[in-house]
Design a protein around this motif. Structure first.
Motif, PDB file in Angstrom:
ATOM      1  N   THR A  60       4.117  -1.564 -15.701  1.00 35.77           N
ATOM      2  CA  THR A  60       3.829  -2.196 -14.589  1.00 35.77           C
ATOM      3  C   THR A  60       2.225  -2.194 -14.204  1.00 35.77           C
ATOM      4  O   THR A  60       1.557  -1.681 -14.820  1.00 35.77           O
ATOM      5  CB  THR A  60       4.890  -2.006 -13.415  1.00 35.77           C
ATOM      6  OG1 THR A  60       4.741  -2.940 -12.365  1.00 35.77           O
ATOM      7  CG2 THR A  60       4.326  -0.742 -12.906  1.00 35.77           C
ATOM      8  N   GLY A  61       2.186  -3.453 -13.301  1.00 32.42           N
ATOM      9  CA  GLY A  61       0.743  -3.663 -12.947  1.00 32.42           C
ATOM     10  C   GLY A  61       0.596  -2.632 -11.537  1.00 32.42           C
ATOM     11  O   GLY A  61       1.436  -1.991 -11.263  1.00 32.42           O
ATOM     12  N   VAL A  62      -0.613  -2.593 -10.993  1.00 32.85           N
ATOM     13  CA  VAL A  62      -0.773  -1.981  -9.729  1.00 32.85           C
ATOM     14  C   VAL A  62      -1.276  -2.702  -8.565  1.00 32.85           C
ATOM     15  O   VAL A  62      -1.546  -3.940  -8.952  1.00 32.85           O
ATOM     16  CB  VAL A  62      -1.955  -0.960  -9.931  1.00 32.85           C
ATOM     17  CG1 VAL A  62      -1.498   0.129 -11.047  1.00 32.85           C
ATOM     18  CG2 VAL A  62      -3.307  -1.583 -10.436  1.00 32.85           C
ATOM     19  N   ASP A  63      -1.114  -2.430  -7.485  1.00 34.89           N
ATOM     20  CA  ASP A  63      -1.141  -3.160  -6.427  1.00 34.89           C
ATOM     21  C   ASP A  63      -2.714  -2.974  -5.944  1.00 34.89           C
ATOM     22  O   ASP A  63      -3.394  -2.461  -6.416  1.00 34.89           O
ATOM     23  CB  ASP A  63      -0.238  -2.825  -5.072  1.00 34.89           C
ATOM     24  CG  ASP A  63      -0.378  -1.222  -4.558  1.00 34.89           C
ATOM     25  OD1 ASP A  63      -1.485  -0.695  -4.759  1.00 34.89           O
ATOM     26  OD2 ASP A  63       0.724  -1.039  -3.843  1.00 34.89           O
ATOM     27  N   ASP A  64      -3.027  -3.434  -4.829  1.00 32.36           N
ATOM     28  CA  ASP A  64      -4.528  -3.549  -4.138  1.00 32.36           C
ATOM     29  C   ASP A  64      -4.908  -2.006  -4.039  1.00 32.36           C
ATOM     30  O   ASP A  64      -6.195  -1.796  -4.009  1.00 32.36           O
ATOM     31  CB  ASP A  64      -4.905  -4.277  -2.967  1.00 32.36           C
ATOM     32  CG  ASP A  64      -4.438  -5.745  -3.230  1.00 32.36           C
ATOM     33  OD1 ASP A  64      -4.523  -6.129  -4.375  1.00 32.36           O
ATOM     34  OD2 ASP A  64      -4.240  -6.637  -2.216  1.00 32.36           O
ATOM     35  N   GLN A  70       6.039  -1.335  -9.731  1.00 36.38           N
ATOM     36  CA  GLN A  70       7.304  -1.108  -9.971  1.00 36.38           C
ATOM     37  C   GLN A  70       7.311   0.586 -10.147  1.00 36.38           C
ATOM     38  O   GLN A  70       6.495   0.996 -11.002  1.00 36.38           O
ATOM     39  CB  GLN A  70       7.809  -1.612 -11.155  1.00 36.38           C
ATOM     40  CG  GLN A  70       8.052  -3.081 -10.868  1.00 36.38           C
ATOM     41  CD  GLN A  70       8.530  -4.048 -12.059  1.00 36.38           C
ATOM     42  OE1 GLN A  70       8.718  -3.416 -12.979  1.00 36.38           O
ATOM     43  NE2 GLN A  70       8.741  -5.272 -12.053  1.00 36.38           N
ATOM     44  N   ARG A  71       8.405   1.418  -9.821  1.00 37.43           N
ATOM     45  CA  ARG A  71       8.364   2.690 -10.194  1.00 37.43           C
ATOM     46  C   ARG A  71      10.114   3.168 -10.156  1.00 37.43           C
ATOM     47  O   ARG A  71      10.823   2.671  -9.579  1.00 37.43           O
ATOM     48  CB  ARG A  71       7.621   3.467  -9.193  1.00 37.43           C
ATOM     49  CG  ARG A  71       8.042   3.261  -7.717  1.00 37.43           C
ATOM     50  CD  ARG A  71       6.894   3.876  -6.868  1.00 37.43           C
ATOM     51  NE  ARG A  71       6.574   3.301  -5.519  1.00 37.43           N
ATOM     52  CZ  ARG A  71       6.147   1.975  -5.323  1.00 37.43           C
ATOM     53  NH1 ARG A  71       6.105   1.476  -6.426  1.00 37.43           N
ATOM     54  NH2 ARG A  71       5.768   1.626  -4.122  1.00 37.43           N
ATOM     55  N   ILE A  72      10.157   4.115 -11.003  1.00 35.72           N
ATOM     56  CA  ILE A  72      11.495   4.809 -10.979  1.00 35.72           C
ATOM     57  C   ILE A  72      11.838   5.477  -9.586  1.00 35.72           C
ATOM     58  O   ILE A  72      11.187   6.132  -9.018  1.00 35.72           O
ATOM     59  CB  ILE A  72      11.703   6.139 -12.177  1.00 35.72           C
ATOM     60  CG1 ILE A  72      11.135   5.488 -13.389  1.00 35.72           C
ATOM     61  CG2 ILE A  72      13.199   6.616 -12.095  1.00 35.72           C
ATOM     62  CD1 ILE A  72      12.253   4.244 -13.953  1.00 35.72           C
ATOM     63  N   ILE A  86      17.522   3.941 -11.812  1.00 35.99           N
ATOM     64  CA  ILE A  86      17.157   2.791 -10.353  1.00 35.99           C
ATOM     65  C   ILE A  86      15.648   2.768 -10.446  1.00 35.99           C
ATOM     66  O   ILE A  86      14.824   3.497 -10.583  1.00 35.99           O
ATOM     67  CB  ILE A  86      17.815   3.419  -9.374  1.00 35.99           C
ATOM     68  CG1 ILE A  86      19.361   3.894  -9.631  1.00 35.99           C
ATOM     69  CG2 ILE A  86      17.412   2.544  -8.067  1.00 35.99           C
ATOM     70  CD1 ILE A  86      19.951   4.646  -8.475  1.00 35.99           C
ATOM     71  N   VAL A  87      15.278   1.385 -10.579  1.00 39.29           N
ATOM     72  CA  VAL A  87      13.950   0.853 -10.452  1.00 39.29           C
ATOM     73  C   VAL A  87      13.560   0.185  -9.220  1.00 39.29           C
ATOM     74  O   VAL A  87      14.506  -0.603  -8.699  1.00 39.29           O
ATOM     75  CB  VAL A  87      13.398  -0.020 -11.256  1.00 39.29           C
ATOM     76  CG1 VAL A  87      12.210  -0.351 -11.693  1.00 39.29           C
ATOM     77  CG2 VAL A  87      13.754   0.733 -12.953  1.00 39.29           C
ATOM     78  N   ASP A  88      12.842   0.900  -8.356  1.00 42.30           N
ATOM     79  CA  ASP A  88      12.023   0.011  -7.245  1.00 42.30           C
ATOM     80  C   ASP A  88      11.378  -1.050  -7.867  1.00 42.30           C
ATOM     81  O   ASP A  88      10.276  -0.922  -8.176  1.00 42.30           O
ATOM     82  CB  ASP A  88      11.530   1.198  -6.301  1.00 42.30           C
ATOM     83  CG  ASP A  88      10.842   0.652  -5.141  1.00 42.30           C
ATOM     84  OD1 ASP A  88      10.912  -0.825  -4.767  1.00 42.30           O
ATOM     85  OD2 ASP A  88      10.635   1.115  -4.044  1.00 42.30           O
ATOM     86  N   LEU A  89      11.605  -2.269  -7.366  1.00 35.45           N
ATOM     87  CA  LEU A  89      10.681  -3.509  -7.964  1.00 35.45           C
ATOM     88  C   LEU A  89       9.426  -3.737  -7.119  1.00 35.45           C
ATOM     89  O   LEU A  89       8.542  -4.374  -7.490  1.00 35.45           O
ATOM     90  CB  LEU A  89      11.519  -4.392  -8.145  1.00 35.45           C
ATOM     91  CG  LEU A  89      12.813  -4.550  -9.076  1.00 35.45           C
ATOM     92  CD1 LEU A  89      13.580  -5.655  -9.050  1.00 35.45           C
ATOM     93  CD2 LEU A  89      12.213  -4.303 -10.401  1.00 35.45           C
ATOM     94  N   VAL A 101      10.702  -6.500 -16.071  1.00 33.74           N
ATOM     95  CA  VAL A 101      10.911  -5.229 -16.160  1.00 33.74           C
ATOM     96  C   VAL A 101      10.803  -4.651 -17.354  1.00 33.74           C
ATOM     97  O   VAL A 101      11.346  -5.224 -18.708  1.00 33.74           O
ATOM     98  CB  VAL A 101      12.368  -4.673 -15.576  1.00 33.74           C
ATOM     99  CG1 VAL A 101      12.091  -3.006 -15.351  1.00 33.74           C
ATOM    100  CG2 VAL A 101      12.497  -5.380 -14.033  1.00 33.74           C
ATOM    101  N   HIS A 102       9.885  -3.882 -17.832  1.00 33.25           N
ATOM    102  CA  HIS A 102       9.470  -3.191 -19.148  1.00 33.25           C
ATOM    103  C   HIS A 102       9.421  -1.717 -19.212  1.00 33.25           C
ATOM    104  O   HIS A 102       8.919  -1.067 -18.230  1.00 33.25           O
ATOM    105  CB  HIS A 102       8.030  -3.785 -19.322  1.00 33.25           C
ATOM    106  CG  HIS A 102       7.698  -3.249 -20.911  1.00 33.25           C
ATOM    107  ND1 HIS A 102       6.284  -3.840 -20.968  1.00 33.25           N
ATOM    108  CD2 HIS A 102       8.086  -2.780 -21.800  1.00 33.25           C
ATOM    109  CE1 HIS A 102       6.180  -3.212 -22.403  1.00 33.25           C
ATOM    110  NE2 HIS A 102       7.252  -2.517 -22.780  1.00 33.25           N
ATOM    111  N   PHE A 103      10.282  -1.049 -20.093  1.00 31.31           N
ATOM    112  CA  PHE A 103      10.595   0.237 -19.998  1.00 31.31           C
ATOM    113  C   PHE A 103      10.013   0.809 -21.540  1.00 31.31           C
ATOM    114  O   PHE A 103      10.006   0.139 -22.348  1.00 31.31           O
ATOM    115  CB  PHE A 103      11.681   0.581 -20.201  1.00 31.31           C
ATOM    116  CG  PHE A 103      12.672   0.328 -18.773  1.00 31.31           C
ATOM    117  CD1 PHE A 103      12.560   1.155 -17.715  1.00 31.31           C
ATOM    118  CD2 PHE A 103      13.296  -0.724 -18.678  1.00 31.31           C
ATOM    119  CE1 PHE A 103      13.315   0.912 -16.590  1.00 31.31           C
ATOM    120  CE2 PHE A 103      13.941  -1.059 -17.611  1.00 31.31           C
ATOM    121  CZ  PHE A 103      13.813  -0.234 -16.551  1.00 31.31           C
TER     122      PHE A 103
END
Length: 197
Positions: A60-64, A70-72, A86-89, A101-103
């Motif tokens: 996933t990308g990263v925020d500012d 996204q994270r497990i 369970i993934v927190d989007l 979503v990419h694993f």
């Protein structure tokens, strides 16, 4: 389930000739049926022999602030061959909105219990298309077959041998794209082995 699958891509790479080391990637284009922040992924792993199974990575990308979007969420839940993540989007996805979503997985099968198949869970309904891709060492008399099967009885209704789509460094790639995969309410899988199957 809060999401429906638009497209699904599963890739399995067998790294070594003894089939003990595996890498896989799984990509999902999902659409929310209702507002939701959490995506639940269920999969199956039949390999065995490692003391602690690695948790899949979410690509996933990263925020500012440099944190992943996204994270497990929580541990990898295991029961026999079943796995649940369970993934927190990172945000609430509104009804009708799509998310990707990419694993990535790295797995070991030291006791040689892995069942040679790459399949879409029979209850998974996909709207547009499914891609199944196998990357494998060029083994003698290797046969890779695509099979479609009924969801309820698991009876194979179609079977065809696949030809490698590319070959490099002693490795072969086999790929099958299934369009309108739920048209006849079938499941889909790749299976492989030596000689006629």
């Amino acid at each position: 389930m809060s999401f429906e699958f638009v497209t699904v891509e599963h890739q399995l790479e067998i790294v070594d000739r003894n089939s003990t080391t595996f890498r896989s990637e799984h990509k999902y284009r999902i659409r929310a049926k209702e507002p939701s922040r959490f995506f639940i992924r269920q999969y199956f792993w039949t390999g065995d022999g490692v003391e602690k199974e690695p948790v899949p990575e979410v690509v996933t990308g990263v925020d500012d602030w440099g944190f992943p979007n996204q994270r497990i969420h929580g541990p990898l839940l295991c029961e026999e061959t079943s796995r649940i993540l369970i993934v927190d989007l990172g945000r609430t996805v509104e009804a009708g909105e799509e998310e990707f979503v990419h694993f990535r997985h790295k797995m070991k099968d030291l006791n040689r219990k892995f069942e040679r198949r790459l399949s879409v869970k029979p209850t998974t309904k996909v709207l547009d298309n499914i891609v199944l891709r196998l990357i494998i060492p060029d083994l003698d008399e290797l046969v890779v077959r695509y099979r479609s099967f009924t969801r309820d009885t698991k009876k194979v209704v179609a079977s065809s041998a696949l030809k490698a789509t590319q070959s490099e460094n002693g490795r072969l790639t086999f790929e099958k794209t299934i369009f309108n995969p739920n048209e006849k309410n079938l499941g889909h899988k790749l299976e492989w082995g030596h000689g006629k199957r």
